[in-house]
Scaffold this motif. Structure first.
Motif, PDB file in Angstrom:
ATOM      1  N   PRO A 176      12.816 -12.407 -13.594  1.00 29.81           N
ATOM      2  CA  PRO A 176      12.207 -13.135 -12.473  1.00 29.81           C
ATOM      3  C   PRO A 176      11.346 -12.263 -11.574  1.00 29.81           C
ATOM      4  O   PRO A 176      10.326 -12.715 -11.060  1.00 29.81           O
ATOM      5  N   VAL A 177      11.749 -11.000 -11.371  1.00 24.89           N
ATOM      6  CA  VAL A 177      11.012 -10.105 -10.486  1.00 24.89           C
ATOM      7  C   VAL A 177      10.666  -8.820 -11.228  1.00 24.89           C
ATOM      8  O   VAL A 177      11.526  -8.222 -11.880  1.00 24.89           O
ATOM      9  N   VAL A 178       9.408  -8.408 -11.116  1.00 28.65           N
ATOM     10  CA  VAL A 178       8.965  -7.131 -11.680  1.00 28.65           C
ATOM     11  C   VAL A 178       8.319  -6.320 -10.558  1.00 28.65           C
ATOM     12  O   VAL A 178       7.477  -6.838  -9.818  1.00 28.65           O
ATOM     13  N   ILE A 179       8.743  -5.064 -10.428  1.00 30.14           N
ATOM     14  CA  ILE A 179       8.166  -4.145  -9.453  1.00 30.14           C
ATOM     15  C   ILE A 179       7.449  -3.040 -10.223  1.00 30.14           C
ATOM     16  O   ILE A 179       8.038  -2.446 -11.130  1.00 30.14           O
ATOM     17  N   VAL A 180       6.198  -2.777  -9.873  1.00 28.98           N
ATOM     18  CA  VAL A 180       5.432  -1.720 -10.524  1.00 28.98           C
ATOM     19  C   VAL A 180       5.105  -0.651  -9.486  1.00 28.98           C
ATOM     20  O   VAL A 180       4.494  -0.940  -8.460  1.00 28.98           O
ATOM     21  N   ALA A 181       5.522   0.585  -9.757  1.00 30.23           N
ATOM     22  CA  ALA A 181       5.169   1.723  -8.913  1.00 30.23           C
ATOM     23  C   ALA A 181       4.010   2.459  -9.579  1.00 30.23           C
ATOM     24  O   ALA A 181       4.187   3.068 -10.641  1.00 30.23           O
ATOM     25  N   VAL A 182       2.828   2.382  -8.983  1.00 29.85           N
ATOM     26  CA  VAL A 182       1.660   3.084  -9.519  1.00 29.85           C
ATOM     27  C   VAL A 182       1.719   4.512  -8.967  1.00 29.85           C
ATOM     28  O   VAL A 182       1.033   4.869  -8.019  1.00 29.85           O
ATOM     29  N   LEU A 197      13.122  -5.931 -12.852  1.00 31.94           N
ATOM     30  CA  LEU A 197      12.620  -4.868 -13.727  1.00 31.94           C
ATOM     31  C   LEU A 197      11.700  -3.985 -12.895  1.00 31.94           C
ATOM     32  O   LEU A 197      10.836  -4.486 -12.176  1.00 31.94           O
ATOM     33  N   VAL A 198      11.885  -2.663 -12.970  1.00 27.12           N
ATOM     34  CA  VAL A 198      11.046  -1.716 -12.240  1.00 27.12           C
ATOM     35  C   VAL A 198      10.294  -0.854 -13.248  1.00 27.12           C
ATOM     36  O   VAL A 198      10.904  -0.239 -14.130  1.00 27.12           O
ATOM     37  N   LEU A 199       8.961  -0.810 -13.111  1.00 32.03           N
ATOM     38  CA  LEU A 199       8.117  -0.025 -14.004  1.00 32.03           C
ATOM     39  C   LEU A 199       7.426   1.087 -13.217  1.00 32.03           C
ATOM     40  O   LEU A 199       7.069   0.901 -12.056  1.00 32.03           O
ATOM     41  N   PRO A 250       0.823  -1.214   0.000  1.00 33.85           N
ATOM     42  CA  PRO A 250       0.000   0.000   0.000  1.00 33.85           C
ATOM     43  C   PRO A 250       0.854   1.258   0.000  1.00 33.85           C
ATOM     44  O   PRO A 250       1.809   1.384   0.767  1.00 33.85           O
ATOM     45  N   ALA A 251       0.542   2.184  -0.889  1.00 35.31           N
ATOM     46  CA  ALA A 251       1.274   3.444  -0.983  1.00 35.31           C
ATOM     47  C   ALA A 251       0.440   4.434  -1.771  1.00 35.31           C
ATOM     48  O   ALA A 251      -0.329   4.054  -2.656  1.00 35.31           O
ATOM     49  N   LEU A 305       6.786   5.413  -5.655  1.00 31.70           N
ATOM     50  CA  LEU A 305       8.153   5.216  -6.146  1.00 31.70           C
ATOM     51  C   LEU A 305       9.107   4.941  -4.988  1.00 31.70           C
ATOM     52  O   LEU A 305       9.997   4.095  -5.097  1.00 31.70           O
ATOM     53  N   ASP A 306       8.918   5.636  -3.871  1.00 35.28           N
ATOM     54  CA  ASP A 306       9.749   5.380  -2.697  1.00 35.28           C
ATOM     55  C   ASP A 306       9.516   3.964  -2.170  1.00 35.28           C
ATOM     56  O   ASP A 306      10.455   3.270  -1.768  1.00 35.28           O
ATOM     57  N   ALA A 307       8.258   3.532  -2.171  1.00 37.07           N
ATOM     58  CA  ALA A 307       7.957   2.164  -1.724  1.00 37.07           C
ATOM     59  C   ALA A 307       8.608   1.136  -2.648  1.00 37.07           C
ATOM     60  O   ALA A 307       9.112   0.103  -2.191  1.00 37.07           O
ATOM     61  N   ALA A 308       8.607   1.421  -3.944  1.00 37.50           N
ATOM     62  CA  ALA A 308       9.251   0.520  -4.898  1.00 37.50           C
ATOM     63  C   ALA A 308      10.754   0.465  -4.661  1.00 37.50           C
ATOM     64  O   ALA A 308      11.382  -0.595  -4.783  1.00 37.50           O
ATOM     65  N   GLU A 309      11.351   1.607  -4.324  1.00 38.72           N
ATOM     66  CA  GLU A 309      12.785   1.646  -4.027  1.00 38.72           C
ATOM     67  C   GLU A 309      13.102   0.795  -2.798  1.00 38.72           C
ATOM     68  O   GLU A 309      14.096   0.066  -2.773  1.00 38.72           O
ATOM     69  N   GLU A 310      12.255   0.873  -1.779  1.00 41.02           N
ATOM     70  CA  GLU A 310      12.483   0.079  -0.575  1.00 41.02           C
ATOM     71  C   GLU A 310      12.341  -1.411  -0.878  1.00 41.02           C
ATOM     72  O   GLU A 310      13.113  -2.242  -0.392  1.00 41.02           O
ATOM     73  N   ALA A 311      11.334  -1.748  -1.675  1.00 40.75           N
ATOM     74  CA  ALA A 311      11.160  -3.149  -2.064  1.00 40.75           C
ATOM     75  C   ALA A 311      12.377  -3.640  -2.836  1.00 40.75           C
ATOM     76  O   ALA A 311      12.855  -4.764  -2.623  1.00 40.75           O
TER      77      ALA A 311
END
Length: 210
Positions: A162-168, A115-117, A87-88, A94-100
């Motif tokens: 293998p891992v994808v992070i999406v920052a909405v 991969l970060v989107l 939740p963010a 974007l900060d939450a994605a950076e921490e993840a």
């Protein structure tokens, strides 16, 4: 009798290399990957992105035994990656994605596996690298030795990892609705979505049929 000056007190409230990065952010910490904190791996990142991005040795090239990767079943890992929602707000996604991302790298994930989107403003690293031209920017994805940041509008050009992070972190619903199922299709083991839970659930339901 000489006076002894009082020594300044040092408060050790900040721990680890991300103490300054956490300023101005909510205290909540995402937990995509449990594990002990170690020295942060060099990666393209937040303060000032630079062209030099040393690779980190891959500790376990195969499916990892870590708890966060437990759902990597041999039969379903490509078609049904583990989905984790952090939740963010749009401003904090974007900060939450950076921490993840930090937790993933510190737990043993190789940078080239992530991969970060972003759905709103692009990541500063992507903006920096695109200033040298799209050919050079996308060539770094093909090299596959570091974290790659891309905008959701260009997700079709992103290769599976293998891992994808999406920052909405903003953007219109149409872009996000297309990005989430595309990100899920590209995530081999784990998809981490950082954003408003209600909006993400609605977007996944309408765009991915989940």
């Amino acid at each position: 009798m000489p006076l002894i000056p009082e020594e300044p007190q040092i408060h050790e409230s900040a721990q680890g290399p991300r103490a300054t990065a956490a300023a101005g952010r909510p205290a909540s910490t995402p937990r995509p990957v449990p594990g002990p904190r170690t020295a942060a791996s060099p990666r393209p990142g937040r303060p000032v992105p630079g062209p030099a991005r040393p690779a980190v040795p891959r500790p376990h090239p195969g499916p990892g035994p870590s708890p966060a990767n437990a759902p990597e079943n041999r039969s379903d890992q490509r078609s049904a990656p583990q989905l984790q929602l952090i939740p963010a707000s749009a401003d904090g996604a974007l900060d939450a994605a950076e921490e993840a991302l930090d937790l993933l790298l510190e737990s043993g994930r190789a940078p080239g596996e992530v991969l970060v989107l972003t759905t709103g403003d692009p990541h500063p690293w992507a903006t920096h690298e695109l200033s040298f031209g799209e050919a050079a920017y996308w060539a770094q994805q093909d090299t596959g030795d570091d974290v790659f940041f891309a905008h959701a509008a260009a997700v079709e050009r992103a290769t599976a990892r293998p891992v994808v992070i999406v920052a909405v972190n903003g953007g219109d619903d149409e872009t996000a609705a297309k990005a989430l199922p595309s990100a899920m299709a590209r995530a081999g083991a784990l998809l981490v979505v950082c954003g408003d839970p209600q909006r993400v659930t609605a977007l996944l339901g309408s765009g991915a049929g989940v």
